[in-house]
Design a protein around this motif. Sequence first.
Motif, short mmCIF file in Angstrom:
data_model
loop_
_atom_site.label_atom_id
_atom_site.label_comp_id
_atom_site.label_asym_id
_atom_site.label_seq_id
_atom_site.Cartn_x
_atom_site.Cartn_y
_atom_site.Cartn_z
N THR A 190 43.65 44.78 44.78
CA THR A 190 43.61 43.59 43.90
C THR A 190 42.20 43.15 43.51
O THR A 190 42.05 42.27 42.67
CB THR A 190 44.31 42.37 44.55
N ILE A 191 41.17 43.73 44.11
CA ILE A 191 39.80 43.23 43.83
C ILE A 191 38.89 44.33 43.28
O ILE A 191 38.73 45.39 43.88
CB ILE A 191 39.13 42.65 45.09
N LEU A 192 38.30 44.00 42.14
CA LEU A 192 37.31 44.88 41.52
C LEU A 192 35.93 44.26 41.68
O LEU A 192 35.74 43.07 41.39
CB LEU A 192 37.65 45.02 40.03
N ASN A 225 28.68 39.87 38.35
CA ASN A 225 28.87 38.90 39.44
C ASN A 225 27.67 38.67 40.35
O ASN A 225 27.74 37.85 41.26
CB ASN A 225 30.08 39.27 40.29
N TYR A 258 42.26 26.70 43.73
CA TYR A 258 42.28 27.62 44.86
C TYR A 258 41.52 28.88 44.46
O TYR A 258 41.81 29.50 43.44
CB TYR A 258 43.72 27.96 45.25
N PHE A 298 40.56 32.60 44.49
CA PHE A 298 41.21 33.88 44.80
C PHE A 298 40.34 34.72 45.73
O PHE A 298 40.83 35.32 46.68
CB PHE A 298 41.45 34.63 43.48
N THR A 299 39.04 34.77 45.45
CA THR A 299 38.18 35.66 46.24
C THR A 299 37.73 35.00 47.55
O THR A 299 37.54 35.68 48.55
CB THR A 299 36.93 36.09 45.44
N ASP A 311 35.79 32.60 31.29
CA ASP A 311 35.54 32.94 32.70
C ASP A 311 35.36 34.45 32.84
O ASP A 311 35.72 35.21 31.94
CB ASP A 311 36.67 32.43 33.60
N ASP A 312 34.80 34.84 33.99
CA ASP A 312 34.53 36.26 34.22
C ASP A 312 35.82 37.04 34.47
O ASP A 312 36.05 38.08 33.85
CB ASP A 312 33.54 36.45 35.39
N PHE A 313 36.66 36.55 35.38
CA PHE A 313 37.91 37.23 35.73
C PHE A 313 39.09 36.30 35.53
O PHE A 313 38.99 35.09 35.74
CB PHE A 313 37.90 37.62 37.22
N LEU A 314 40.22 36.88 35.20
CA LEU A 314 41.49 36.15 35.25
C LEU A 314 42.39 36.90 36.23
O LEU A 314 42.72 38.07 36.01
CB LEU A 314 42.13 36.09 33.86
N ALA A 315 42.74 36.23 37.32
CA ALA A 315 43.60 36.85 38.34
C ALA A 315 44.92 36.08 38.36
O ALA A 315 45.81 36.35 37.56
CB ALA A 315 42.89 36.85 39.68
N ASN A 316 45.01 35.07 39.24
CA ASN A 316 46.24 34.27 39.28
C ASN A 316 46.18 33.03 38.38
O ASN A 316 47.14 32.28 38.31
CB ASN A 316 46.55 33.88 40.72
N GLY A 317 45.04 32.84 37.77
CA GLY A 317 44.93 31.77 36.75
C GLY A 317 44.53 30.41 37.29
O GLY A 317 44.49 29.44 36.52
N ALA A 364 41.59 29.22 38.41
CA ALA A 364 40.33 28.71 37.84
C ALA A 364 40.58 28.28 36.39
O ALA A 364 40.16 27.18 35.97
CB ALA A 364 39.25 29.78 37.91
N LYS A 374 43.02 40.86 35.05
CA LYS A 374 43.83 41.80 35.83
C LYS A 374 45.28 41.53 35.46
O LYS A 374 45.89 40.55 35.90
CB LYS A 374 43.55 41.61 37.33
P1 5GP Z 1 42.10 33.15 39.52
O1 5GP Z 1 41.72 31.71 39.62
O2 5GP Z 1 42.52 33.56 38.14
O3 5GP Z 1 43.09 33.56 40.58
O4 5GP Z 1 40.79 33.98 39.86
C1 5GP Z 1 39.71 33.90 38.99
C2 5GP Z 1 38.43 33.70 39.73
O5 5GP Z 1 38.38 34.45 40.93
C3 5GP Z 1 37.30 34.18 38.87
O6 5GP Z 1 36.52 33.05 38.50
C4 5GP Z 1 36.51 35.14 39.71
O7 5GP Z 1 35.32 34.53 40.13
C5 5GP Z 1 37.35 35.42 40.91
N1 5GP Z 1 38.00 36.75 40.88
C6 5GP Z 1 39.33 36.99 40.76
N2 5GP Z 1 39.60 38.29 40.85
C7 5GP Z 1 38.41 38.92 41.01
C8 5GP Z 1 38.05 40.30 41.16
O8 5GP Z 1 38.86 41.25 41.16
N3 5GP Z 1 36.72 40.55 41.30
C9 5GP Z 1 35.78 39.56 41.29
N4 5GP Z 1 34.51 39.92 41.43
N5 5GP Z 1 36.10 38.25 41.16
C10 5GP Z 1 37.40 37.92 41.02
#
Ligand code: 5GP
Length: 200
Positions: free
Chosen positions: A18-20, A27, A97, A99-100, A124-130, A132, A156
């Motif tokens: 799940t993490i790149l 970053n 919350y 993610f990292t 934003d830099d990444f979108l994971a679970n949303g 942020a 992602k």
């Molecule tokens: P979310 O809030 O969408 O779950 O996660 C987004 C935030 O988590 C981003 O601002 C980013 O900083 C961090 N993040 C989420 N996934 C990754 C990932 O795979 N790699 C890195 N470097 N940061 C991530």
Amino acid sequence: MKQLTEKIKAEGSVLSPTILKVDTFLNHQVDPQLMLEIGKEFASRFAGSGITKILTIESSGIAPAVMAGLQLQVPVVFARKRKSLTLVKDLITASVYSFTKEENNEISVSSKFLSEDDTVLIIDDFLANGQAALGLAEIANKAKAYIAGFGIVIEKGFQDGGRLLREEGYRVESLAIIKSLENSIVTFEHSDEGKAEMIR
Ligand code: 5GP
């Protein structure tokens, strides 16, 4: 965005399914030339949307957001994750919350930097679970600003954030969408962007 996917293929490393990690250009160390191209791409995708302000979150959102702000000629506001001594009055806040980091952060923006007259592009830099992105949207909504959409450097696609935002009716523009990180291989959503073997 070809330049970005090539960079991910060349320099990214898969830390888990799940993490790149992209700390060579986004970053930790930042590639200014790539950030400029990213800024141009966001600016062209949101040209004509009447953006008056860009909203991001510290720290890794700042570089792409500033480059987009430069192109669109609008100010960039970043939400802070920690309380600053100089940032005490009239704060707009949301709970996010991470993610990292696996912890809750109260993020905040001074109310003087966002208003109902603003049309905001959230970057934003990444979108994971949303989390942020939704936290930033909550702040913009509390300020009664209009949200034109989201500009994401790396989405992602196998996590829920993109679906959540799009289901809420938001426009989401992601410059690279990753389908999977399984077996330490990065697979992109668009077939022309191919697969990258990244076992490092
Ligand atoms: P979310 O809030 O969408 O779950 O996660 C987004 C935030 O988590 C981003 O601002 C980013 O900083 C961090 N993040 C989420 N996934 C990754 C990932 O795979 N790699 C890195 N470097 N940061 C991530």
